[in-house]
Design a protein around this motif. Structure first.
Motif, PDB file in Angstrom:
ATOM      1  N   PHE A  84      51.723  69.687  51.701  1.00  0.00           N
ATOM      2  CA  PHE A  84      53.060  69.841  52.382  1.00  0.00           C
ATOM      3  C   PHE A  84      53.986  70.598  51.201  1.00  0.00           C
ATOM      4  O   PHE A  84      54.663  71.352  51.776  1.00  0.00           O
ATOM      5  CB  PHE A  84      53.283  68.420  52.754  1.00  0.00           C
ATOM      6  N   TYR A 140      52.886  60.291  61.226  1.00  0.00           N
ATOM      7  CA  TYR A 140      52.567  61.383  61.611  1.00  0.00           C
ATOM      8  C   TYR A 140      52.650  61.756  63.112  1.00  0.00           C
ATOM      9  O   TYR A 140      52.850  62.789  63.617  1.00  0.00           O
ATOM     10  CB  TYR A 140      51.157  61.566  61.317  1.00  0.00           C
ATOM     11  N   LEU A 169      57.532  68.210  66.668  1.00  0.00           N
ATOM     12  CA  LEU A 169      56.959  69.321  66.708  1.00  0.00           C
ATOM     13  C   LEU A 169      56.521  69.792  67.923  1.00  0.00           C
ATOM     14  O   LEU A 169      56.909  71.093  68.478  1.00  0.00           O
ATOM     15  CB  LEU A 169      55.643  69.548  65.744  1.00  0.00           C
ATOM     16  N   ILE A 175      58.583  67.198  58.969  1.00  0.00           N
ATOM     17  CA  ILE A 175      58.121  67.209  57.512  1.00  0.00           C
ATOM     18  C   ILE A 175      58.568  65.913  57.011  1.00  0.00           C
ATOM     19  O   ILE A 175      57.531  65.177  56.306  1.00  0.00           O
ATOM     20  CB  ILE A 175      58.819  68.374  56.739  1.00  0.00           C
ATOM     21  N   TYR A 185      52.298  73.017  60.956  1.00  0.00           N
ATOM     22  CA  TYR A 185      52.721  71.663  60.363  1.00  0.00           C
ATOM     23  C   TYR A 185      52.152  70.472  61.390  1.00  0.00           C
ATOM     24  O   TYR A 185      51.687  69.637  60.908  1.00  0.00           O
ATOM     25  CB  TYR A 185      54.422  71.573  60.463  1.00  0.00           C
ATOM     26  N   ARG A 186      52.329  70.901  62.936  1.00  0.00           N
ATOM     27  CA  ARG A 186      51.481  70.106  63.664  1.00  0.00           C
ATOM     28  C   ARG A 186      49.883  70.066  63.288  1.00  0.00           C
ATOM     29  O   ARG A 186      49.349  69.009  63.387  1.00  0.00           O
ATOM     30  CB  ARG A 186      51.658  70.310  65.167  1.00  0.00           C
ATOM     31  N   VAL A 229      61.941  70.569  62.914  1.00  0.00           N
ATOM     32  CA  VAL A 229      60.838  70.877  62.197  1.00  0.00           C
ATOM     33  C   VAL A 229      61.038  70.195  60.710  1.00  0.00           C
ATOM     34  O   VAL A 229      60.041  69.820  60.073  1.00  0.00           O
ATOM     35  CB  VAL A 229      60.592  72.518  61.864  1.00  0.00           C
ATOM     36  N   ASP A 230      62.342  70.380  60.150  1.00  0.00           N
ATOM     37  CA  ASP A 230      62.683  69.619  58.975  1.00  0.00           C
ATOM     38  C   ASP A 230      62.290  68.121  58.873  1.00  0.00           C
ATOM     39  O   ASP A 230      61.653  67.504  58.034  1.00  0.00           O
ATOM     40  CB  ASP A 230      63.838  69.929  58.174  1.00  0.00           C
ATOM     41  N   LEU A 267      53.516  74.234  51.722  1.00  0.00           N
ATOM     42  CA  LEU A 267      54.148  74.731  52.896  1.00  0.00           C
ATOM     43  C   LEU A 267      55.734  74.592  52.724  1.00  0.00           C
ATOM     44  O   LEU A 267      56.361  75.602  53.233  1.00  0.00           O
ATOM     45  CB  LEU A 267      53.956  73.686  54.111  1.00  0.00           C
ATOM     46  N   ASP A 287      54.892  78.210  61.905  1.00  0.00           N
ATOM     47  CA  ASP A 287      55.283  77.432  61.083  1.00  0.00           C
ATOM     48  C   ASP A 287      55.207  75.781  61.694  1.00  0.00           C
ATOM     49  O   ASP A 287      54.452  74.934  61.081  1.00  0.00           O
ATOM     50  CB  ASP A 287      56.583  77.307  60.349  1.00  0.00           C
ATOM     51  N   ALA A 324      48.651  69.972  60.374  1.00  0.00           N
ATOM     52  CA  ALA A 324      48.523  69.277  59.211  1.00  0.00           C
ATOM     53  C   ALA A 324      48.731  67.906  59.646  1.00  0.00           C
ATOM     54  O   ALA A 324      48.054  66.849  58.937  1.00  0.00           O
ATOM     55  CB  ALA A 324      49.437  69.654  58.032  1.00  0.00           C
TER      56      ALA A 324
END
Length: 254
Positions: free
Chosen positions: A7, A149, A156, A141, A172-173, A137-138, A10, A168, A175
């Motif tokens: 992360f 998760y 997301l 994260i 992220y999804r 999105v932030d 990213l 992005d 991950a």
């Protein structure tokens, strides 16, 4: 579990801090723009400049520069506290400006290692800017950093339902699904990210990591080798080389 180093890699794609200066008075302030540029390149000098500016009555713009200089110097918690105070002040006059600064405060606390506080700030920002994709999105994260998760996936999902072209968010999804051991969905999400950004080293690294988790050592090796070829001097390549060394030691993928 999503590894912090993944992360962090990213995060570095975002950490240039494209600060949203909502409000014509701030956006038009040439001194602020110069001070913010200095904050990014030479934060100690920017702190001195901001202090002098505040002494001359620079007000909120000077305080903003001071906070961002602290951020770029690595004083994330102190920067977060200053940004929270500024957000409270700005938010009374302009909810959008308040949301923007709350978002940056959240990012500072995330860098300081306090994902719970970061999430609270992103949530507060979203109350002022409902549905803002960047804030979602932030927050995702931050939720992933706190090992929440599924909550990250929910944020997301909302982003991708509105804008399926966000590579992005797919990454992220992916991950998050990897952390949940949902390898099939993680691979599908990485495929979407790579369709939008072919050859992206972060996506290739993650795909290799997911394949390794799924027991496909050869496929993982191929992806990590590809990362080395497409971006040999990048952070993903350094991680890929470490992964490849681990494969060699284990005798896998031969």
């Amino acid at each position: 579990m999503i590894q912090r180093n993944l992360f962090s890699g990213l995060f570095h794609t975002l950490v240039a801090l494209p600060f949203l200066l909502a409000g014509p008075a701030l956006a038009a302030d040439a001194e602020l723009q110069e001070c913010l540029k200095l904050a990014e390149m030479q934060p100690d000098e920017a702190l001195e400049r901001a202090a002098g500016w505040q002494a001359k009555g620079g007000g909120t713009p000077a305080r903003l520069c001071h906070a961002l200089a602290l951020f770029h110097r690595g004083d994330f918690a102190e920067a977060g506290r200053h940004l929270e105070d500024i957000a409270t002040e700005l938010g009374q006059k302009d909810p959008r400006a308040g949301a923007a600064v709350l978002g940056r405060a959240g990012w500072a606390w995330l860098r300081a290692g306090d994902s719970a506080r970061a999430e609270r700030l992103y949530t507060a920002a979203l109350e002022r800017q409902p549905g803002d994709a960047d804030l979602l999105v932030d927050r995702a994260i931050a939720r992933a950093e706190g090992e929440r998760y599924w909550d990250a996936v929910d944020d997301l999902n909302t982003v991708l339902a509105k804008d399926p072209a966000r590579a992005d968010a797919w990454l992220y999804r992916a991950a998050a699904h990897k952390a949940l051991s949902n390898t099939r969905q993680a691979l599908a999400d990485v495929a979407q990210a790579l369709e939008l950004k072919p050859g992206d080293p972060e996506a290739l690294l993650l795909r290799g990591n997911v394949k390794a988790l799924a027991g496909d050592a050869k496929g993982a090796r191929d992806d990590w080798k590809l990362v080395e070829r497409v971006a040999p001097d990048s952070s993903p390549a350094r991680v890929a080389r470490g992964n490849l060394a681990g494969l060699e030691r284990s005798g896998a993928a031969k």
